[in-house]
Design an enzyme around this catalytic site. Structure first.
Site, PDB file in Angstrom:
ATOM      1  CB  CYS A   1      66.981  39.159  23.416  1.00  0.00           C
ATOM      2  SG  CYS A   1      65.937  40.406  22.100  1.00  0.00           S
ATOM      3  CG  HIS A   2      68.620  45.777  23.664  1.00  0.00           C
ATOM      4  ND1 HIS A   2      69.652  46.594  23.261  1.00  0.00           N
ATOM      5  CD2 HIS A   2      68.409  46.730  24.752  1.00  0.00           C
ATOM      6  CE1 HIS A   2      69.955  47.651  24.075  1.00  0.00           C
ATOM      7  NE2 HIS A   2      69.169  47.673  25.091  1.00  0.00           N
ATOM      8  CB  THR A   3      62.813  42.313  23.892  1.00  0.00           C
ATOM      9  OG1 THR A   3      63.327  42.623  22.413  1.00  0.00           O
ATOM     10  CG2 THR A   3      61.538  42.575  24.083  1.00  0.00           C
TER      11      THR A   3
ATOM     12  CG  HIS B   1      62.739  36.856  24.849  1.00  0.00           C
ATOM     13  ND1 HIS B   1      63.312  37.652  25.726  1.00  0.00           N
ATOM     14  CD2 HIS B   1      62.832  37.009  23.574  1.00  0.00           C
ATOM     15  CE1 HIS B   1      63.940  38.647  24.810  1.00  0.00           C
ATOM     16  NE2 HIS B   1      63.579  38.170  23.358  1.00  0.00           N
ATOM     17  CD  GLU B   2      68.179  34.972  21.514  1.00  0.00           C
ATOM     18  OE1 GLU B   2      67.727  35.848  21.185  1.00  0.00           O
ATOM     19  OE2 GLU B   2      69.441  34.735  21.765  1.00  0.00           O
TER      20      GLU B   2
ATOM     21  NE  ARG C   1      47.760  38.910  17.195  1.00  0.00           N
ATOM     22  CZ  ARG C   1      47.389  39.844  16.381  1.00  0.00           C
ATOM     23  NH1 ARG C   1      47.098  41.097  16.477  1.00  0.00           N
ATOM     24  NH2 ARG C   1      46.392  39.362  15.607  1.00  0.00           N
TER      25      ARG C   1
ATOM     26  CB  CYS D   1      46.439  28.499  18.505  1.00  0.00           C
ATOM     27  SG  CYS D   1      45.390  29.246  17.183  1.00  0.00           S
TER      28      CYS D   1
ATOM     29  NE  ARG E   1      70.607  37.386  21.324  1.00  0.00           N
ATOM     30  CZ  ARG E   1      70.103  38.724  21.165  1.00  0.00           C
ATOM     31  NH1 ARG E   1      70.918  39.440  21.203  1.00  0.00           N
ATOM     32  NH2 ARG E   1      68.885  38.819  20.585  1.00  0.00           N
TER      33      ARG E   1
ATOM     34  CB  CYS F   1      47.211  29.425  12.940  1.00  0.00           C
ATOM     35  SG  CYS F   1      48.076  30.357  14.555  1.00  0.00           S
TER      36      CYS F   1
ATOM     37  CB  CYS G   1      48.879  32.838  17.070  1.00  0.00           C
ATOM     38  SG  CYS G   1      47.927  31.844  17.940  1.00  0.00           S
TER      39      CYS G   1
ATOM     40  CB  CYS H   1      64.333  35.722  20.548  1.00  0.00           C
ATOM     41  SG  CYS H   1      63.987  37.581  20.208  1.00  0.00           S
TER      42      CYS H   1
ATOM     43  CB  CYS I   1      43.433  31.715  15.239  1.00  0.00           C
ATOM     44  SG  CYS I   1      45.024  32.218  14.894  1.00  0.00           S
TER      45      CYS I   1
HETATM   46  P1  NAD Z   1      71.454  45.284  20.605  1.00  0.00           P
HETATM   47  O1  NAD Z   1      71.342  46.419  21.605  1.00  0.00           O
HETATM   48  O2  NAD Z   1      72.430  44.325  20.629  1.00  0.00           O
HETATM   49  O3  NAD Z   1      71.576  46.186  19.202  1.00  0.00           O
HETATM   50  C1  NAD Z   1      71.070  47.353  18.899  1.00  0.00           C
HETATM   51  C2  NAD Z   1      72.260  48.218  18.083  1.00  0.00           C
HETATM   52  O4  NAD Z   1      71.303  49.437  17.466  1.00  0.00           O
HETATM   53  C3  NAD Z   1      73.084  48.569  19.028  1.00  0.00           C
HETATM   54  O5  NAD Z   1      74.487  48.106  18.282  1.00  0.00           O
HETATM   55  C4  NAD Z   1      73.149  50.027  18.999  1.00  0.00           C
HETATM   56  O6  NAD Z   1      74.300  51.162  18.952  1.00  0.00           O
HETATM   57  C5  NAD Z   1      72.230  50.576  17.651  1.00  0.00           C
HETATM   58  N1  NAD Z   1      71.389  51.886  17.864  1.00  0.00           N
HETATM   59  C6  NAD Z   1      70.777  52.281  18.695  1.00  0.00           C
HETATM   60  N2  NAD Z   1      70.146  53.425  18.057  1.00  0.00           N
HETATM   61  C7  NAD Z   1      70.474  53.602  17.024  1.00  0.00           C
HETATM   62  C8  NAD Z   1      70.205  54.726  15.923  1.00  0.00           C
HETATM   63  N3  NAD Z   1      69.532  55.690  16.145  1.00  0.00           N
HETATM   64  N4  NAD Z   1      70.956  54.515  14.842  1.00  0.00           N
HETATM   65  C9  NAD Z   1      71.612  53.625  14.659  1.00  0.00           C
HETATM   66  N5  NAD Z   1      71.988  52.532  15.667  1.00  0.00           N
HETATM   67  C10 NAD Z   1      71.430  52.702  16.444  1.00  0.00           C
HETATM   68  O7  NAD Z   1      69.827  44.739  20.604  1.00  0.00           O
HETATM   69  P2  NAD Z   1      69.438  43.497  19.644  1.00  0.00           P
HETATM   70  O8  NAD Z   1      69.233  42.401  20.570  1.00  0.00           O
HETATM   71  O9  NAD Z   1      69.888  43.043  18.589  1.00  0.00           O
HETATM   72  O10 NAD Z   1      67.834  43.865  19.513  1.00  0.00           O
HETATM   73  C11 NAD Z   1      67.803  44.895  18.511  1.00  0.00           C
HETATM   74  C12 NAD Z   1      66.033  45.192  18.419  1.00  0.00           C
HETATM   75  O11 NAD Z   1      65.272  44.180  18.022  1.00  0.00           O
HETATM   76  C13 NAD Z   1      65.722  45.473  19.908  1.00  0.00           C
HETATM   77  O12 NAD Z   1      64.793  46.929  19.749  1.00  0.00           O
HETATM   78  C14 NAD Z   1      65.153  44.578  20.371  1.00  0.00           C
HETATM   79  O13 NAD Z   1      64.010  44.813  21.333  1.00  0.00           O
HETATM   80  C15 NAD Z   1      64.324  44.096  19.055  1.00  0.00           C
HETATM   81  N6  NAD Z   1      63.633  42.774  18.847  1.00  0.00           N
HETATM   82  C16 NAD Z   1      62.722  42.541  17.893  1.00  0.00           C
HETATM   83  C17 NAD Z   1      61.983  41.321  17.993  1.00  0.00           C
HETATM   84  C18 NAD Z   1      60.791  41.466  16.789  1.00  0.00           C
HETATM   85  O14 NAD Z   1      60.215  40.165  16.820  1.00  0.00           O
HETATM   86  N7  NAD Z   1      60.218  42.235  16.189  1.00  0.00           N
HETATM   87  C19 NAD Z   1      62.534  40.225  18.502  1.00  0.00           C
HETATM   88  C20 NAD Z   1      63.818  40.604  19.136  1.00  0.00           C
HETATM   89  C21 NAD Z   1      64.329  41.754  19.167  1.00  0.00           C
HETATM   90 ZN    ZN Z   2      46.595  30.961  16.120  1.00  0.00          ZN
END
Ligand code: NAD
Ligand code: ZN
Length: 380
Positions: free
Chosen positions: A48-50, A70-71, A118, A100, A373, A106, A114, A178, A103
């Site tokens: 994942c991008h994270t 994490h995925e 969290r 959990c 993915r 939850c 959580c 994820c 809390c």
């Molecule tokens: P990814 O890199 O596959 O996709 C991101 C897309 O955003 C790309 O296609 C990129 O070209 C585009 N992009 C970047 N900047 C941009 C802008 N300014 N305007 C328009 N488009 C733009 O990533 P992903 O795996 O799909 O993850 C996406 C986001 O979600 C990441 O920031 C990731 O960390 C986040 N995320 C959050 C959670 C959560 O629970 N909140 C969970 C998982 C991932």
């Molecule tokens: Zn909890």
């Protein structure tokens, strides 16, 4: 109990020793699970991008050496003291945020945050005793998001593990732990578009396309995909996107482009980029009076959200969500059942697969903006 229960397991893991340097596949020692922990055999994991943000450590706190990931999906190998709801052999999805079940969060129907478990990306050890369960020659190797799935075996708090139907194919449902749930839930659980509404999705990676899928399922009539990478647009059509905007191809700000396309603004916007400008644009793009913007992307650690407060006075709403507002242990088994009944199409998110020994290729694909993915097969 497996014959390995209670013993240290030696196995392969992909260790990130330094920011931005290829992961090193090597033998690590994985200590047995302590109270309320479980040790999992990971069968499939994906990127994942994270993971990439924390590996690059440009906009996040550097923590090394660390095992990212994490995925994932796997099987319980052994359980620590006090674990009652999981047993060796259970099929599970580890999740970066926990439940959990005790809390205030939850117990509240309104929260998935959580108190105990969290998401905390800076935490690098187990919460029970403040120690890492991974080591190489006695040197601790740190955890990531409480999951560290880029290892054949990992130790996770039992509250961060969803037990799922053993009939579910683990190489597919791993994307639920994820990306899919994060995007899909951000739309259906948080943005909640009404039937016939117009939804803009910022960022068309796996998370954004899952958000688009959520909009399609919710009955949105127009789904506008916004991405800086136009190569994403063709694929996004399969996920319900009906129109596209590449901000780089316009001289006007994307907020104005969207306002013109929609007679004043979109009904809902879901941001899935991690880019602060896109987050601000998402809010400013929604219609006054009723528009709702939802932030999903993980921001740079120093990012600040700047906008004119008039947007709020004009009754636009800004929200954010982790994990699509799903409670991992309660809701994830239900999402798996939805997939098994054919209600969710996970296959189309899976564009690549590599053996574990080639995990660095998955990073190269993501950095090149290719595919959605990439499933990493731990036995390869
Ligand atoms: P990814 O890199 O596959 O996709 C991101 C897309 O955003 C790309 O296609 C990129 O070209 C585009 N992009 C970047 N900047 C941009 C802008 N300014 N305007 C328009 N488009 C733009 O990533 P992903 O795996 O799909 O993850 C996406 C986001 O979600 C990441 O920031 C990731 O960390 C986040 N995320 C959050 C959670 C959560 O629970 N909140 C969970 C998982 C991932
Ligand atoms: Zn909890």
């Amino acid at each position: 109990m497996a014959s390995t229960a209670g013993k240290v397991i030696k196995c392969r893991a992909a260790v990130a020793w330094e920011a931005g340097k290829p992961l090193v596949i090597q033998e690590v020692e994985v200590a047995p699970p302590q109270a309320l922990e479980v040790r999992l055999k990971i069968l499939y994991t994906s990127l994942c991008h994270t993971d990439v943000y924390f590996w690059e450590a440009k906009g996040q706190t550097p923590v090394f050496p660390r095992i990212l990931g994490h995925e994932a999906a796997g099987i319980v190998e052994s359980v620590g003291e006090g674990v009652t709801e999981l047993a060796p052999g259970d099929h599970v999805l580890p999740v970066f945020t926990g439940e959990c079940k005790e809390c205030a969060h939850c117990k509240s129907e309104e929260s998935n945050m959580c108190e105990l478990l969290r998401i905390n990306p800076d935490r690098k050890v187990m919460i029970g005793d403040g120690q890492a369960r991974f080591s190489v020659n006695g040197q601790p190797i740190y955890h990531f998001l409480g999951t560290s799935t880029f290892s054949e075996y990992t130790v996770v708090h039992s509250g961060c593990v969803a037990k799922i139907n053993p009939e579910a194919p683990l190489d597919k449902v791993c994307v639920l732990s994820c990306g899919f749930c994060t995007g899909f839930g951000a739309t259906v659980n948080v943005a909640k578009p009404k039937k016939g509404s117009t939804v803009a999705i910022f960022g068309l990676g796996a998370v954004g396309l899952a958000a688009a899928e959520g909009a399609r399922v919710a009955g949105a009539s127009r789904i506008i995909g916004v991405d800086l990478n136009s190569n994403r647009f063709e694929t996004a059509k399969k996920f319900g996107c009906t129109e596209f905007v590449n901000p780089l191809e316009h001289t006007k700000p994307v907020q104005e482009v969207l306002a013109e396309m929609t007679n004043g603004g979109v009904d809902r916007a879901v941001e899935c980029t991690g880019n602060i400008n896109a987050m601000i644009q998402a809010l400013e793009s929604v219609h006054d009076g009723w528009g709702v913007a939802v932030l999903v992307g993980v921001p740079h650690k120093d990012a600040e959200f700047k906008t004119h407060p008039i947007h709020f006075l004009n009754e636009k709403t800004l929200k954010g969500t982790f994990y699509g507002h799903y409670k991992p242990r309660t809701d994830l088994p239900v999402v798996v059942e939805q997939y098994l009944k054919g209600e969710l199409e996970l296959e189309k998110f899976i564009t690549h697969s590599v053996p574990f020994s080639e995990i660095n290729k998955a990073f190269e694909l993501m950095l090149a903006g290719q595919g959605l993915r990439c499933i990493i097969h731990m036995d390869g």
